[in-house]
Design a protein around this motif. Structure first.
Motif, PDB file in Angstrom:
ATOM      1  N   ILE A   1       0.857  -1.188   0.000  1.00 32.61           N
ATOM      2  CA  ILE A   1       0.000   0.000   0.000  1.00 32.61           C
ATOM      3  C   ILE A   1       0.890   1.233   0.000  1.00 32.61           C
ATOM      4  O   ILE A   1       1.862   1.317   0.747  1.00 32.61           O
ATOM      5  CB  ILE A   1      -0.934   0.041   1.221  1.00 32.61           C
ATOM      6  N   LEU A   2       0.531   2.183  -0.852  1.00 33.81           N
ATOM      7  CA  LEU A   2       1.178   3.494  -0.899  1.00 33.81           C
ATOM      8  C   LEU A   2       0.063   4.500  -0.674  1.00 33.81           C
ATOM      9  O   LEU A   2      -0.881   4.557  -1.464  1.00 33.81           O
ATOM     10  CB  LEU A   2       1.854   3.701  -2.257  1.00 33.81           C
ATOM     11  N   LEU A   3       0.142   5.270   0.433  1.00 23.80           N
ATOM     12  CA  LEU A   3      -0.978   6.142   0.752  1.00 23.80           C
ATOM     13  C   LEU A   3      -0.547   7.495   1.278  1.00 23.80           C
ATOM     14  O   LEU A   3       0.576   7.668   1.752  1.00 23.80           O
ATOM     15  CB  LEU A   3      -1.899   5.470   1.768  1.00 23.80           C
ATOM     16  N   ASP A   4      -1.496   8.415   1.193  1.00 27.29           N
ATOM     17  CA  ASP A   4      -1.342   9.764   1.710  1.00 27.29           C
ATOM     18  C   ASP A   4      -1.755   9.753   3.180  1.00 27.29           C
ATOM     19  O   ASP A   4      -2.386   8.812   3.651  1.00 27.29           O
ATOM     20  CB  ASP A   4      -2.228  10.721   0.900  1.00 27.29           C
ATOM     21  N   ILE A   5      -1.400  10.804   3.905  1.00 25.46           N
ATOM     22  CA  ILE A   5      -1.820  10.915   5.305  1.00 25.46           C
ATOM     23  C   ILE A   5      -3.166  11.616   5.411  1.00 25.46           C
ATOM     24  O   ILE A   5      -4.081  11.123   6.049  1.00 25.46           O
ATOM     25  CB  ILE A   5      -0.767  11.677   6.145  1.00 25.46           C
ATOM     26  N   ASN A   6      -3.300  12.776   4.770  1.00 22.00           N
ATOM     27  CA  ASN A   6      -4.509  13.579   4.914  1.00 22.00           C
ATOM     28  C   ASN A   6      -5.477  13.270   3.784  1.00 22.00           C
ATOM     29  O   ASN A   6      -5.253  13.674   2.649  1.00 22.00           O
ATOM     30  CB  ASN A   6      -4.145  15.066   4.930  1.00 22.00           C
ATOM     31  N   MET A   7      -6.538  12.524   4.128  1.00 20.21           N
ATOM     32  CA  MET A   7      -7.543  12.127   3.136  1.00 20.21           C
ATOM     33  C   MET A   7      -8.922  12.224   3.764  1.00 20.21           C
ATOM     34  O   MET A   7      -9.061  12.175   4.981  1.00 20.21           O
ATOM     35  CB  MET A   7      -7.312  10.679   2.697  1.00 20.21           C
ATOM     36  N   PRO A   8      -9.947  12.320   2.927  1.00 13.88           N
ATOM     37  CA  PRO A   8     -11.305  12.358   3.478  1.00 13.88           C
ATOM     38  C   PRO A   8     -11.685  11.000   4.081  1.00 13.88           C
ATOM     39  O   PRO A   8     -11.246   9.953   3.626  1.00 13.88           O
ATOM     40  CB  PRO A   8     -12.178  12.683   2.263  1.00 13.88           C
ATOM     41  N   GLY A   9     -12.468  11.046   5.134  1.00 15.68           N
ATOM     42  CA  GLY A   9     -13.018   9.817   5.717  1.00 15.68           C
ATOM     43  C   GLY A   9     -12.171   9.216   6.817  1.00 15.68           C
ATOM     44  O   GLY A   9     -12.651   8.947   7.903  1.00 15.68           O
ATOM     45  N   MET A  10     -10.917   8.985   6.554  1.00 16.74           N
ATOM     46  CA  MET A  10     -10.012   8.404   7.541  1.00 16.74           C
ATOM     47  C   MET A  10      -8.598   8.788   7.142  1.00 16.74           C
ATOM     48  O   MET A  10      -8.201   8.576   6.003  1.00 16.74           O
ATOM     49  CB  MET A  10     -10.143   6.873   7.546  1.00 16.74           C
ATOM     50  N   ASP A  11      -7.838   9.351   8.082  1.00 18.10           N
ATOM     51  CA  ASP A  11      -6.486   9.733   7.688  1.00 18.10           C
ATOM     52  C   ASP A  11      -5.590   8.509   7.573  1.00 18.10           C
ATOM     53  O   ASP A  11      -5.901   7.428   8.082  1.00 18.10           O
ATOM     54  CB  ASP A  11      -5.908  10.821   8.599  1.00 18.10           C
ATOM     55  N   GLY A  12      -4.492   8.674   6.873  1.00 18.13           N
ATOM     56  CA  GLY A  12      -3.603   7.562   6.570  1.00 18.13           C
ATOM     57  C   GLY A  12      -3.015   6.889   7.796  1.00 18.13           C
ATOM     58  O   GLY A  12      -2.865   5.670   7.837  1.00 18.13           O
ATOM     59  N   LEU A  13      -2.692   7.675   8.834  1.00 19.97           N
ATOM     60  CA  LEU A  13      -2.102   7.083  10.036  1.00 19.97           C
ATOM     61  C   LEU A  13      -3.112   6.209  10.773  1.00 19.97           C
ATOM     62  O   LEU A  13      -2.768   5.119  11.246  1.00 19.97           O
ATOM     63  CB  LEU A  13      -1.538   8.175  10.941  1.00 19.97           C
ATOM     64  N   LYS A  14      -4.361   6.667  10.851  1.00 19.47           N
ATOM     65  CA  LYS A  14      -5.406   5.832  11.486  1.00 19.47           C
ATOM     66  C   LYS A  14      -5.647   4.572  10.667  1.00 19.47           C
ATOM     67  O   LYS A  14      -5.865   3.494  11.209  1.00 19.47           O
ATOM     68  CB  LYS A  14      -6.700   6.628  11.633  1.00 19.47           C
ATOM     69  N   MET A  15      -5.591   4.716   9.354  1.00 16.68           N
ATOM     70  CA  MET A  15      -5.772   3.571   8.485  1.00 16.68           C
ATOM     71  C   MET A  15      -4.656   2.539   8.700  1.00 16.68           C
ATOM     72  O   MET A  15      -4.908   1.344   8.817  1.00 16.68           O
ATOM     73  CB  MET A  15      -5.809   4.010   7.028  1.00 16.68           C
ATOM     74  N   ILE A  16      -3.422   3.010   8.783  1.00 16.32           N
ATOM     75  CA  ILE A  16      -2.294   2.107   9.003  1.00 16.32           C
ATOM     76  C   ILE A  16      -2.445   1.379  10.335  1.00 16.32           C
ATOM     77  O   ILE A  16      -2.242   0.159  10.420  1.00 16.32           O
ATOM     78  CB  ILE A  16      -0.957   2.865   8.952  1.00 16.32           C
ATOM     79  N   ALA A  17      -2.819   2.109  11.379  1.00 19.34           N
ATOM     80  CA  ALA A  17      -2.998   1.493  12.696  1.00 19.34           C
ATOM     81  C   ALA A  17      -4.053   0.392  12.628  1.00 19.34           C
ATOM     82  O   ALA A  17      -3.869  -0.700  13.188  1.00 19.34           O
ATOM     83  CB  ALA A  17      -3.379   2.549  13.728  1.00 19.34           C
ATOM     84  N   ALA A  18      -5.154   0.641  11.933  1.00 16.59           N
ATOM     85  CA  ALA A  18      -6.208  -0.371  11.795  1.00 16.59           C
ATOM     86  C   ALA A  18      -5.711  -1.578  10.991  1.00 16.59           C
ATOM     87  O   ALA A  18      -5.999  -2.729  11.340  1.00 16.59           O
ATOM     88  CB  ALA A  18      -7.442   0.238  11.129  1.00 16.59           C
TER      89      ALA A  18
END
Length: 134
Positions: free
Chosen positions: A49-66
């Motif tokens: 996965i290659l992702l941004d941090i600031n995105m609508p709905g859920m930020d990238g850091l919260k997504m990574i933690a999940a």
């Protein structure tokens, strides 16, 4: 090996450019324009996965933690315009492979993807076998 990559960013032009580039390099690419859409795309079982941090709905850091809870071996790198050191520290604690700043050149992105793929190979986590390798 053919690895599946999920690209997550709210910049659709960037997603298209990265998707085209990585597909030419032989990767299977899916895209999502936000964290919630990306969590739905996880059902396609990406290897990288290659992702941004600031995105609508859920930020990238919260997504990574999940994701780390359910997929601890998944390889994740960040591509962001946020130069805040706190973001980088949090990302490192979450075990990201690379923390790339926008704008990044394609060589940096390709290197990050290659490192993630190598990490999977070292752990014996393989993508679909490429027909030409059989």
């Amino acid at each position: 090996m053919k690895y599946k990559i999920l690209l997550v960013d709210d910049d659709r032009a960037l997603l298209k450019m990265l998707s085209n580039f990585l597909e030419l390099k032989g990767y299977e690419v899916n895209t999502a324009s936000g964290g919630m859409e990306a969590m739905e795309s996880i059902k396609a079982a990406p290897d990288l996965i290659l992702l941004d941090i600031n995105m609508p709905g859920m930020d990238g850091l919260k997504m990574i933690a999940a994701l780390r809870v359910e997929f601890p071996e998944m390889q994740i790198s960040i591509l962001t315009g946020y130069r805040d050191f706190d973001y980088a520290q949090q990302a490192i604690r979450l075990g990201v492979t690379r923390f790339l700043l926008k704008p990044s050149n394609m060589d940096e992105i390709e290197e990050a993807v290659q490192v993630m793929a190598e990490n999977l190979k070292k752990r014996n986590i393989t993508g679909e076998e490429d027909e030409s390798e059989n």
